[in-house]
Each structure stands twice: as structure tokens, then as C-alpha cells.
Design a protein around this motif. Structure first.
Motif, PDB file in Angstrom:
ATOM      1  N   THR A  19      17.193  14.287  -7.869  1.00  0.00           N
ATOM      2  CA  THR A  19      15.973  14.598  -8.195  1.00  0.00           C
ATOM      3  C   THR A  19      14.965  15.867  -7.229  1.00  0.00           C
ATOM      4  OG1 THR A  19      15.122  12.971  -6.787  1.00  0.00           O
ATOM      5  CG2 THR A  19      15.772  11.900  -8.844  1.00  0.00           C
ATOM      6  N   PRO A  20      15.172  16.703  -8.092  1.00  0.00           N
ATOM      7  CA  PRO A  20      14.007  17.693  -7.631  1.00  0.00           C
ATOM      8  C   PRO A  20      12.785  17.551  -7.748  1.00  0.00           C
ATOM      9  CG  PRO A  20      15.550  18.345  -8.407  1.00  0.00           C
ATOM     10  CD  PRO A  20      16.073  17.499  -8.617  1.00  0.00           C
ATOM     11  N   LYS A  21      12.221  17.889  -8.863  1.00  0.00           N
ATOM     12  CA  LYS A  21      10.428  17.247  -8.649  1.00  0.00           C
ATOM     13  C   LYS A  21      10.199  16.620  -8.461  1.00  0.00           C
ATOM     14  CE  LYS A  21      11.040  20.675 -12.985  1.00  0.00           C
ATOM     15  NZ  LYS A  21      10.694  20.261 -14.254  1.00  0.00           N
ATOM     16  N   ARG A  22      10.449  15.169  -8.371  1.00  0.00           N
ATOM     17  CA  ARG A  22      10.130  14.175  -7.928  1.00  0.00           C
ATOM     18  C   ARG A  22      10.001  14.231  -5.733  1.00  0.00           C
ATOM     19  NH1 ARG A  22      12.370  13.140 -12.592  1.00  0.00           N
ATOM     20  NH2 ARG A  22      11.623  11.683 -13.925  1.00  0.00           N
ATOM     21  N   SER A  23      10.968  14.835  -5.850  1.00  0.00           N
ATOM     22  CA  SER A  23      11.160  14.560  -4.458  1.00  0.00           C
ATOM     23  C   SER A  23      10.443  15.789  -3.587  1.00  0.00           C
ATOM     24  CB  SER A  23      12.889  14.868  -3.856  1.00  0.00           C
ATOM     25  OG  SER A  23      14.007  14.115  -4.005  1.00  0.00           O
TER      26      SER A  23
ATOM     27  N   ASP B 204      12.823  -5.017   0.911  1.00  0.00           N
ATOM     28  CA  ASP B 204      10.973  -4.113   1.413  1.00  0.00           C
ATOM     29  C   ASP B 204       9.836  -5.037   2.109  1.00  0.00           C
ATOM     30  OD1 ASP B 204       9.423  -2.611   0.551  1.00  0.00           O
ATOM     31  OD2 ASP B 204       9.563  -3.144  -1.165  1.00  0.00           O
ATOM     32  N   ASP B 205       9.706  -4.596   3.506  1.00  0.00           N
ATOM     33  CA  ASP B 205       8.531  -4.851   3.910  1.00  0.00           C
ATOM     34  C   ASP B 205       7.543  -4.085   4.033  1.00  0.00           C
ATOM     35  OD1 ASP B 205       9.983  -3.397   5.651  1.00  0.00           O
ATOM     36  OD2 ASP B 205       9.743  -4.782   7.518  1.00  0.00           O
ATOM     37  N   GLY B 206       7.237  -3.083   3.365  1.00  0.00           N
ATOM     38  CA  GLY B 206       6.470  -2.279   3.006  1.00  0.00           C
ATOM     39  C   GLY B 206       7.111  -0.912   3.375  1.00  0.00           C
ATOM     40  N   THR B 207       7.432  -0.280   4.265  1.00  0.00           N
ATOM     41  CA  THR B 207       7.976   0.342   5.678  1.00  0.00           C
ATOM     42  C   THR B 207       8.494   1.060   4.419  1.00  0.00           C
ATOM     43  OG1 THR B 207       7.957  -1.126   7.578  1.00  0.00           O
ATOM     44  CG2 THR B 207       9.307   0.482   7.368  1.00  0.00           C
ATOM     45  N   LEU B 208       8.265   2.275   4.676  1.00  0.00           N
ATOM     46  CA  LEU B 208       8.765   3.798   3.728  1.00  0.00           C
ATOM     47  C   LEU B 208       9.939   4.777   4.931  1.00  0.00           C
ATOM     48  CD1 LEU B 208       5.211   4.490   1.505  1.00  0.00           C
ATOM     49  CD2 LEU B 208       7.747   3.844   0.740  1.00  0.00           C
ATOM     50  N   ALA B 209      10.476   5.519   4.416  1.00  0.00           N
ATOM     51  CA  ALA B 209      10.879   6.044   5.363  1.00  0.00           C
ATOM     52  C   ALA B 209      11.209   8.227   4.956  1.00  0.00           C
ATOM     53  CB  ALA B 209      12.353   6.060   5.856  1.00  0.00           C
ATOM     54  N   PRO B 210      10.724   8.840   4.821  1.00  0.00           N
ATOM     55  CA  PRO B 210      10.549   9.706   3.819  1.00  0.00           C
ATOM     56  C   PRO B 210      11.795  10.258   3.995  1.00  0.00           C
ATOM     57  CG  PRO B 210       8.951  10.057   5.941  1.00  0.00           C
ATOM     58  CD  PRO B 210       9.940   8.715   6.146  1.00  0.00           C
ATOM     59  N   THR B 211      12.850  10.312   4.869  1.00  0.00           N
ATOM     60  CA  THR B 211      14.265  10.443   4.215  1.00  0.00           C
ATOM     61  C   THR B 211      15.411  10.531   2.946  1.00  0.00           C
ATOM     62  OG1 THR B 211      16.888  10.903   5.053  1.00  0.00           O
ATOM     63  CG2 THR B 211      15.484   8.573   5.411  1.00  0.00           C
ATOM     64  N   ALA B 212      14.146   8.388   2.759  1.00  0.00           N
ATOM     65  CA  ALA B 212      14.637   8.368   1.012  1.00  0.00           C
ATOM     66  C   ALA B 212      14.638   8.965   0.038  1.00  0.00           C
ATOM     67  CB  ALA B 212      14.829   7.252   1.218  1.00  0.00           C
ATOM     68  N   ALA B 213      13.128   9.377   0.303  1.00  0.00           N
ATOM     69  CA  ALA B 213      13.169  10.492  -1.502  1.00  0.00           C
ATOM     70  C   ALA B 213      12.892  12.574  -1.013  1.00  0.00           C
ATOM     71  CB  ALA B 213      12.344  10.139  -1.405  1.00  0.00           C
TER      72      ALA B 213
ATOM     73  N   LYS C   8       0.916  -1.139   0.186  1.00  0.00           N
ATOM     74  CA  LYS C   8       0.397  -0.122   0.193  1.00  0.00           C
ATOM     75  C   LYS C   8       0.965   1.246  -0.013  1.00  0.00           C
ATOM     76  CE  LYS C   8      -3.663  -2.098   2.241  1.00  0.00           C
ATOM     77  NZ  LYS C   8      -4.590  -1.763   3.882  1.00  0.00           N
ATOM     78  N   GLY C   9       0.620   2.150  -0.346  1.00  0.00           N
ATOM     79  CA  GLY C   9       1.049   3.646  -0.931  1.00  0.00           C
ATOM     80  C   GLY C   9       1.798   3.674  -1.340  1.00  0.00           C
ATOM     81  N   TYR C  10       2.460   2.931  -2.415  1.00  0.00           N
ATOM     82  CA  TYR C  10       3.941   2.834  -3.519  1.00  0.00           C
ATOM     83  C   TYR C  10       3.413   3.154  -4.318  1.00  0.00           C
ATOM     84  CZ  TYR C  10       6.734  -0.072  -0.272  1.00  0.00           C
ATOM     85  OH  TYR C  10       7.368  -0.690   1.107  1.00  0.00           O
ATOM     86  N   GLY C  11       3.821   4.397  -5.226  1.00  0.00           N
ATOM     87  CA  GLY C  11       3.738   4.606  -6.705  1.00  0.00           C
ATOM     88  C   GLY C  11       4.536   5.934  -6.674  1.00  0.00           C
ATOM     89  N   LYS C  12       4.685   6.610  -8.375  1.00  0.00           N
ATOM     90  CA  LYS C  12       5.233   7.487  -8.948  1.00  0.00           C
ATOM     91  C   LYS C  12       5.785   8.702  -7.769  1.00  0.00           C
ATOM     92  CE  LYS C  12       4.686  11.070 -12.025  1.00  0.00           C
ATOM     93  NZ  LYS C  12       4.004  12.063 -13.884  1.00  0.00           N
ATOM     94  N   ASN C  13       4.235   8.973  -6.510  1.00  0.00           N
ATOM     95  CA  ASN C  13       5.219  10.158  -6.070  1.00  0.00           C
ATOM     96  C   ASN C  13       5.116   9.533  -4.383  1.00  0.00           C
ATOM     97  OD1 ASN C  13       4.611  12.064  -8.074  1.00  0.00           O
ATOM     98  ND2 ASN C  13       3.067  12.563  -7.424  1.00  0.00           N
ATOM     99  N   VAL C  14       5.722   8.572  -4.252  1.00  0.00           N
ATOM    100  CA  VAL C  14       5.835   7.947  -2.472  1.00  0.00           C
ATOM    101  C   VAL C  14       6.659   7.093  -3.167  1.00  0.00           C
ATOM    102  CG1 VAL C  14       4.855   6.608  -0.943  1.00  0.00           C
ATOM    103  CG2 VAL C  14       3.217   8.417  -1.369  1.00  0.00           C
TER     104      VAL C  14
END
Length: 496
Positions: A390-394, A374-383, A329-335
Motif C-alpha cells: 500500500t505505497p501511497k497509504r503507507s 485492540d487496546d488503542g496501541t499503535l505500532a508504526p511498523t504495521a503500516a 484516539k488517533g485512529y483514522g485514514k492516515n494512522v
């Protein structure tokens, strides 16, 4: 992989390969580094983007300013402090750099920063160095990875004398040495203390298996049987070891380091680059060193530089999130973006017919065959810490996380360390964090080594401030030159 991690720690491919070739990011089109870097120049920020960056920078700065022990300058590994609080020397390196950012942004006065920096540097300069199991802070100029927040001594016998975490501390120490350049008694003292701390580090002693540098040492177990090889955040270790005026390693150390790159170069999600699965390995060295337009022999042979390499790593992570092979859940172009971070804990769950093994703190990442966890855990620091690459993407990730999850993950000191929207095990009771509807498991803590890259890299993206300061540091320049780096700002500095 850092010792912290060591101890605790398709069609889409075809599409992205075509996109890379069309955009000129592939090796065949990488003849002009200037053209490649033009793609990462900061765009004119919208009012909304500027406001979000202002708020995030201020909150993340406040993490270091308010949670550090004012009596000795030690920054916490986690905050809020848990059952057994300890400091992270790597977090201190980010904290020391944060204080300069705070001055430039007007969060604190220069005098406030001077006093905090002097407290910190005096602690590290005077802290006991020796072979005691329990009563020392370091040995041979290196420091233990984790220190007691109050006493400043080795936190426990499981804690290693860490070469990489000492290096990250030194990033902040050398930043302060260069930034505080005024002819006053206090700023002269800062420069002298920084020089003392750096010159004392015995890099040649850490070459247990020359010419490589060992990951660490303990009094009881002696040298850890692992050296810094492959490609990861260890790049900064060798640069600082080569730049030392007192105990420098020989240039063959850099050659030995890059000779192990062969197992890391490859193509993943349409990007061809030196791979390291967690994104922190593509960010830590870059937080202090401006790799734009400078190349060593290895990168000259590939026609790119390490900055472009990190850009490709971030793009591969975004492509991986879009492909989302596990259906989290949550993964995508902007996450997107996986890195070392907290996690919900050790649980097993069947998700979409696949067994998922969740972890607590772990080095999550996506990369070449066999290196993805990958266990579905997202860390905001990564992006967010990839924003110079990747300015626009981040910026899109920052906007999306704020809108989608809001206060569930964005709190007093910015983004909590991690969250997992897929974690939905009935009756599960994670040791740390909360289960929040719509967000899944959400960490209740901030990590200094994840907060730091967010702050430093946002500032580098916006103003280039940390990079500009570090380009003036003679030890950084000497280390890069002895490693064989040429071009760009290094050549300009030499000309002057």
C-alpha cells in the motif's frame, strides 16, 4: 502466532466492498496478476517523501549497526537494554540483511559489512549445539529464541528452541550467502559458513506430528504441543524446510499447511483474503521472498497471489482504523495498523463506556470474528512495513506520524516501537515508556523484530533489492518449486 507472542507474546464494510469491486481487487476481477500489481508500483516520489524515507531508512539501519554486540554479532531484542538484556535470533536475521542494505545505500563500506557478517556467521556456526538446559545455543541446527547478549547461550529455561525464529535468522543467513558473491577469501568464507548453518538444520526432526512442523522444543518439556497451521508468518518455515539439501520435508508438508487455511479465508472490512490479525504475519515472509506473480495451488484457486493477499490485509486494517469501533484516539485514514508490539502494561480502564484491558507486549491485530485484539496501541511498523503493498497509504502514515507526534515517537533510531494516544489512566505508572501530552503512552524502546520489517520492506518498495538478491538463492527457489509455486520470476529463472 509466533512462539515469542505465544510465551509473552457496517456501512464501512459495504463501502469498501464496493470500492474493492470497482478497483478490481476482488476475486471476480483478479484474472490478471499484472494488472493487480500495477496498482502497487512505486509512484514517483515527491521530494518530501524521498527525504522522509531516506531519513527513516538511515535511522533504522543505525539501530542494527550500533546496538548489535560487535564481538559476536548478536542483535538485541529490545533497545535500550533493560534489566536483563537478551538477543533475538530473529532480529539477527534482519540485521544480517540490513548490512547489505547499508552497503547499497552507502551507509557503510562493503568491507565493514563483511567483517560484521563474518563475526555473526562464525558465532552461529561454532555455537554449542546440544541438550543442555543452560550451556547450549541450539540443537539439531535450530537455535534458542533468546540468547544471552554476552555469552550467546540460551537466555533462560523459559526460552524455547524456536523453529520460526530460526527461520527468520536463516532469511538473513541466506541473503548473505547470495549477496556476498565475489571471488575473495572472505566472501567465499561467508558463503561457506551460511551453507553450513542452513544445511545443519534438521527440519524432519522438528516434524513431531508429521507432516506439520512443530513451533518449538525445550530440553525439559520436549516438543511444544503446537504445530504451524493456519496462515501466518510460518509460510517461510515450510519454504526453507522444503528447500533444504540435507534434511528436507516432503511436499505433503506444504499441502498439510495450506489445508488448514480454510479457517483463515474470509471477508473483513470489505476485503476477502487469508486473514491473520496482526500485520506482521503478512510481512515477515515477504521481507525476503518476492511473492508477486507466483502462485501455489491454493492461490491459483483463488485467482490472486500472497502479495495481493497482504495488500488486502493492509487495506482491511486501514478500513478498521477508519471505522474505529472502540473510539480510540488517533485512529483514522492516515494512522492505522495493528501488530505484535510493546504496550503500556496490564491496566484496566473504562473508555467510552467500554472496559479496555491494556497489555504489555502482545500480538495486537484486527481480523475475522474472534481474532481482533485492540487496546488503542499503535505500532508504526504495521503500516510502514506494508509499504510495498500500500505505497501511497503507507507514505501518508509516515507523513502524518511525523507531523502529528514528531519527536515524541520519532527518535535516534526512527520510530519507537509503539504508542497509545488513548492511554490516560490517572496516576498510572507503566513499567516502561513515558506519558507524553498529546501522544499518551509512548514506548521508550525499539524492537529488532519490528525495526527489521520497516527497513527491509522500505528497501523492497524503493528498489526491490532484497527480493532481487533472494530470487537468486537456489534454496529459496527449490523450496518454492517443491511447494508448487509457479509463474512470474520463478518461470523466468527456470528458463535461464
Amino acid at each position: 502466532m509466533t512462539m515469542g507472542t505465544f510465551a509473552r507474546k457496517s456501512l464501512v464494510n459495504v463501502f469498501f466492498a464496493l470500492l474493492v469491486a470497482a478497483a478490481g481487487w476482488g476475486p471476480a476481477c483478479a484474472g490478471s496478476l499484472a494488472d493487480a500489481h500495477a496498482k502497487t508500483h512505486a509512484p514517483k516520489l515527491s521530494a518530501g517523501d524521498r527525504a522522509r524515507l531516506d531519513d527513516l531508512e538511515r535511522r533504522t539501519f543505525e539501530f542494527f549497526w550500533k546496538t548489535t554486540n560487535p564481538g559476536n554479532g548478536l542483535a538485541p531484542d529490545h533497545f535500550p537494554l533493560r534489566e536483563q538484556p537478551f538477543a533475538s535470533i530473529a532480529a539477527d536475521g534482519f540485521a544480517l540483511t540490513a548490512y547489505g542494505i547499508g552497503v547499497e545505500r552507502g551507509y557503510i563500506t562493503r568491507q565493514q559489512a563483511i567483517e560484521r557478517v563474518l563475526t555473526t556467521l562464525k558465532f552461529f556456526a561454532d555455537a554449542p549445539q546440544g541438550t543442555s538446559e543452560d550451556d547450549d545455543t541450539g540443537y539439531r541446527g535450530f537455535f534458542y529464541h533468546f540468547l544471552d547478549m554476552r555469552t550467546g547461550k540460551r537466555y533462560g529455561r523459559w526460552v524455547e528452541l524456536s523453529t520460526v525464529d530460526t527461520t527468520l535468522l536463516l532469511g538473513g543467513v541466506l541473503f548473505c550467502q547470495t549477496y556476498f558473491d565475489r571471488d575473495t577469501a572472505q566472501e567465499r568464507e561467508i558463503r561457506q559458513l551460511a551453507d553450513t548453518i542452513y544445511r545443519r538444520v534438521d527440519w524432519t526432526w522438528a516434524q513431531a506430528r508429521p507432516p506439520l512442523i512443530s513451533m518449538g522444543w525445550t530440553p525439559g518439556g520436549q516438543f511444544i504441543p503446537h504445530d504451524w497451521t493456519g496462515y501466518d508468518e510460518g509460510m517461510l518455515i515450510y519454504i526453507l524446510a522444503l528447500g533444504s539439501p540435507t534434511h528436507p520435508v516432503k511436499p505433503d508438508a506444504w499441502k498439510a499447511w495450506t489445508d488448514t487455511y480454510s479457517r483463515s479465508w474470509g471477508t473483513f472490512q470489505g476485503q476477502t483474503y487469508l486473514a491473520f490479525a496482526p500485520l506482521f504475519g503478512h510481512q515477515y515472509s515477504h521481507a525476503w521472498v518476492d511473492f508477486r506473480g507466483i502462485q501455489d495451488d491454493y492461490m491459483r484457486g483463488k485467482g490472486i497471489d500472497y502479495f495481493i493477499n497482504s495488500r488486502r490485509a493492509a487495506l482491511a486494517h486501514q478500513a478498521y482504523a477508519i471505522a474505529n469501533p472502540h473510539g480510540f484516539k488517533g485512529y483514522g485514514k492516515n494512522v492505522w495498523g495493528l501488530t505484535a508490539s510493546d504496550g503500556p502494561g496490564h491496566f484496566t480502564w473504562v473508555h467510552n463506556g467500554e472496559t479496555v484491558h491494556f497489555r504489555g507486549y502482545s500480538a495486537r491485530g484486527a481480523g475475522l470474528s474472534g481474532s481482533t485484539f485492540d487496546d488503542g496501541t499503535l505500532a508504526p511498523t504495521a503500516a510502514l512495513a506494508s509499504i510495498p503493498f500500500t505505497p501511497k497509504r503507507s507514505l501518508a502514515v509516515l507523513d502524518t506520524l511525523r507531523k502529528r507526534y514528531g519527536k515524541a515517537i520519532y527518535r535516534e533510531y526512527g520510530f519507537t516501537d509503539a504508542f497509545n494516544p488513548s492511554f490516560a489512566i490517572k496516576d498510572a505508572k507503566p513499567k516502561h515508556g513515558d506519558l507524553i501530552p498529546g501522544a499518551g503512552w509512548v514506548d521508550d524502546a525499539y524492537l529488532g523484530i519490528d525495526q527489521g520489517p520497516i527497513l527491509l520492506m522500505i528497501e523492497n518498495y524503493r528498489s526491490g533489492f532484497v527480493w532481487r538478491v533472494m530470487r537468486r538463492n537456489p534454496y529459496i527457489r527449490r523450496g518454492l518449486l517443491r511447494a508448487g509455486f509457479r509463474g512470474g520470476w520463478l518461470d523466468k529463472a527456470a528458463a535461464h
